[in-house]
Scaffold this motif. Structure first.
Motif, mmCIF file in Angstrom:
data_model
loop_
_atom_site.group_PDB
_atom_site.id
_atom_site.type_symbol
_atom_site.label_atom_id
_atom_site.label_comp_id
_atom_site.label_asym_id
_atom_site.label_seq_id
_atom_site.Cartn_x
_atom_site.Cartn_y
_atom_site.Cartn_z
ATOM 1 N N HIS A 102 44.595 39.565 -3.611
ATOM 2 C CA HIS A 102 44.234 38.660 -2.521
ATOM 3 C C HIS A 102 42.768 38.266 -2.715
ATOM 4 N N VAL A 153 44.680 44.705 5.837
ATOM 5 C CA VAL A 153 44.271 43.304 5.961
ATOM 6 C C VAL A 153 42.803 43.154 5.545
ATOM 7 N N GLN A 170 37.863 39.440 15.497
ATOM 8 C CA GLN A 170 38.570 38.184 15.803
ATOM 9 C C GLN A 170 40.043 38.226 15.404
ATOM 10 N N ILE A 171 40.385 38.880 14.307
ATOM 11 C CA ILE A 171 41.816 39.003 13.986
ATOM 12 C C ILE A 171 42.498 39.890 15.031
ATOM 13 N N ASN A 179 39.363 43.096 3.806
ATOM 14 C CA ASN A 179 39.050 42.846 2.389
ATOM 15 C C ASN A 179 38.002 43.790 1.820
ATOM 16 N N GLU A 185 38.178 51.495 16.873
ATOM 17 C CA GLU A 185 36.962 50.697 16.673
ATOM 18 C C GLU A 185 35.793 51.624 16.373
HETATM 19 P P1 NAI Z 1 35.548 40.770 12.517
HETATM 20 O O1 NAI Z 1 34.204 41.068 11.936
HETATM 21 O O2 NAI Z 1 35.697 39.793 13.610
HETATM 22 O O3 NAI Z 1 36.180 42.140 13.045
HETATM 23 C C1 NAI Z 1 36.165 43.314 12.311
HETATM 24 C C2 NAI Z 1 36.162 44.461 13.307
HETATM 25 O O4 NAI Z 1 36.312 45.676 12.574
HETATM 26 C C3 NAI Z 1 34.867 44.579 14.112
HETATM 27 O O5 NAI Z 1 35.175 44.604 15.500
HETATM 28 C C4 NAI Z 1 34.276 45.895 13.640
HETATM 29 O O6 NAI Z 1 33.585 46.585 14.667
HETATM 30 C C5 NAI Z 1 35.526 46.643 13.206
HETATM 31 N N1 NAI Z 1 35.291 47.760 12.302
HETATM 32 C C6 NAI Z 1 34.380 47.862 11.308
HETATM 33 N N2 NAI Z 1 34.436 49.076 10.730
HETATM 34 C C7 NAI Z 1 35.409 49.759 11.363
HETATM 35 C C8 NAI Z 1 35.939 51.057 11.224
HETATM 36 N N3 NAI Z 1 35.441 51.920 10.326
HETATM 37 N N4 NAI Z 1 36.941 51.434 12.034
HETATM 38 C C9 NAI Z 1 37.427 50.588 12.953
HETATM 39 N N5 NAI Z 1 36.966 49.339 13.144
HETATM 40 C C10 NAI Z 1 35.976 48.926 12.352
HETATM 41 O O7 NAI Z 1 36.459 40.409 11.266
HETATM 42 P P2 NAI Z 1 37.878 39.674 11.267
HETATM 43 O O8 NAI Z 1 37.681 38.215 11.211
HETATM 44 O O9 NAI Z 1 38.713 40.251 12.339
HETATM 45 O O10 NAI Z 1 38.416 40.112 9.825
HETATM 46 C C11 NAI Z 1 38.715 41.465 9.516
HETATM 47 C C12 NAI Z 1 38.966 41.635 8.034
HETATM 48 O O11 NAI Z 1 40.116 40.905 7.615
HETATM 49 C C13 NAI Z 1 37.836 41.149 7.130
HETATM 50 O O12 NAI Z 1 37.650 42.127 6.110
HETATM 51 C C14 NAI Z 1 38.390 39.891 6.522
HETATM 52 O O13 NAI Z 1 37.807 39.625 5.261
HETATM 53 C C15 NAI Z 1 39.832 40.254 6.392
HETATM 54 N N6 NAI Z 1 40.766 39.129 6.211
HETATM 55 C C16 NAI Z 1 41.815 39.303 5.346
HETATM 56 C C17 NAI Z 1 42.739 38.321 5.132
HETATM 57 C C18 NAI Z 1 43.877 38.524 4.177
HETATM 58 O O14 NAI Z 1 44.592 37.537 3.930
HETATM 59 N N7 NAI Z 1 44.127 39.673 3.592
HETATM 60 C C19 NAI Z 1 42.615 37.037 5.829
HETATM 61 C C20 NAI Z 1 41.506 36.940 6.746
HETATM 62 C C21 NAI Z 1 40.614 37.960 6.919
#
Ligand code: NAI
Length: 329
Positions: A187, A129, A15-16, A131, A42
């Motif tokens: 964070h 980004v 989603q990000i 976590n 991905e």
């Molecule tokens: P999401 O679950 O929608 O997307 C994550 C994507 O990463 C998925 O498409 C997944 O297939 C992919 N992925 C997983 N392992 C992978 C790998 N080894 N190589 C490449 N892609 C891989 O999650 P969303 O909402 O996009 O969030 C992503 C991360 O950002 C989470 O860890 C979340 O906690 C973190 N986050 C950090 C923030 C910050 O302020 N630092 C703020 C908001 C979210």
């Protein structure tokens, strides 16, 4: 015409990723005159979804977007990368211990760090980004010994932006009136948003809030620190557009510089400043210029701030000790 910048985004189908890629391709990451090549990384099962996003990127006909490559191989995705946004991570699921979370993320960020080490461009800049962002950045950095350590950063800009708006609301001003606000530490819920150095419309922020330390302690700090959970509660999904926006801001500021008389917050390797143990990736007040950042020096840290910075730094030290024990760094 300028040479295109290679931007790698991991977790591109998430989603990000969906909120981020279109903004990068439209020129908001680096500047409206900088062409970009996108490299999407991905995991194999999500490649098809990433292809769908790439089709939509094509359909935007962004003049700056030169090409898109999609891969599940980090060596391919980071080949020649100038900027890497490490978004994909393993989220904490119910009942998961910290050790399990850290080792699951070690399995992602260690190989990605190595792939960056072996394939990225010499000027590579990395923003983590996913976590736990600070410690994931530390893992990737440790796996990339040939890359200067200060190219690995973690995102606290979303916390920074959240704090700006909360303070603007409290003082009846706008975010543009606020300068020199800082997020310190991790964070996580222990982060410390500090307004003691900040100004609001030219006067000290603490005066602008009428010296209301109770509001700071009981309202402002927890609201900023727990905002992620509040978004999940309200939206039924975690922050995505605001996280993508903060990633854009972080890199844009790193590349293009902070404004005179102001600073930003970035998770960066500590040089020991403000008693933060060297090497920890912690959030600091930083200025940026010509693609380099510096920690703002010489700030007076009062007791209120000291205790909160120390608590967050202690958590970072515990995370570092845990990943050391797991052999991840
Ligand atoms: P999401 O679950 O929608 O997307 C994550 C994507 O990463 C998925 O498409 C997944 O297939 C992919 N992925 C997983 N392992 C992978 C790998 N080894 N190589 C490449 N892609 C891989 O999650 P969303 O909402 O996009 O969030 C992503 C991360 O950002 C989470 O860890 C979340 O906690 C973190 N986050 C950090 C923030 C910050 O302020 N630092 C703020 C908001 C979210």
């Amino acid at each position: 015409t300028r040479t295109p910048v290679n931007v790698t985004v991991t977790g591109a189908a998430g989603q990000i990723g969906y909120a981020l890629l279109f903004r990068i391709a439209s020129g908001q990451l680096l500047g409206a005159d900088v062409p970009v090549n996108l490299r999407l990384l991905e995991i194999t099962p999500a490649l098809k979804a990433a292809e769908g996003t790439a089709m939509e990127l094509d359909d935007c006909a962004f003049p700056l977007l030169q090409n898109i490559e999609i891969s599940d191989d980090p060596n391919v995705a980071f080949d020649g990368a100038n900027v890497a946004l490490l978004v994909g991570a393993r989220p904490r699921t119910k009942g998961m211990e910290r050790g399990d979370l850290l080792s699951a993320n070690g399995g992602i960020f260690k190989p990605q760090g190595k792939a960056i080490n072996d394939n990225a461009a010499d000027d590579i800049k990395v923003l983590v980004v996913g976590n736990p962002a600070n410690t994931n950045a530390l893992i990737a950095q440790a796996a990339a010994p040939d890359v200067p350590a200060d190219r690995f950063t973690a995102m606290t800009r979303l916390d920074h932006n959240r704090a700006l708006t909360q303070l603007a609301k409290k003082t009846g001003t706008t975010v543009a009136d606020i300068k020199r606000l800082t997020i310190w530490g991790n964070h996580s819920a222990t982060q410390y948003p500090d307004i003691f150095q900040a100004s609001v419309a030219g006067k000290p922020a603490i005066e602008a809030i009428g010296g209301d330390e109770q509001w700071l302690a009981d309202d402002f700090i927890p609201t900023v620190a727990k905002r992620g959970a509040a978004i999940i509660e309200a939206r039924g999904a975690s922050s995505a557009a605001s996280a993508a926006n903060a990633a854009i801001d972080h890199v844009h500021t790193w590349v293009n510089g902070t404004a005179e008389g102001d600073w930003t917050s970035m998770g960066i390797p500590s040089d020991g400043s403000y008693g933060v143990p060297e090497g920890l990736i912690s959030s600091f007040p930083v200025t940026t210029k010509d693609g380099k950042f510096e920690i703002v020096q010489g700030l007076d840290i009062n007791e209120f701030s000291r205790a909160r910075i120390d608590a967050s730094v202690k958590e970072l030290e515990e995370e570092r000790a845990a990943v050391r024990e797991l052999g991840l760094i």
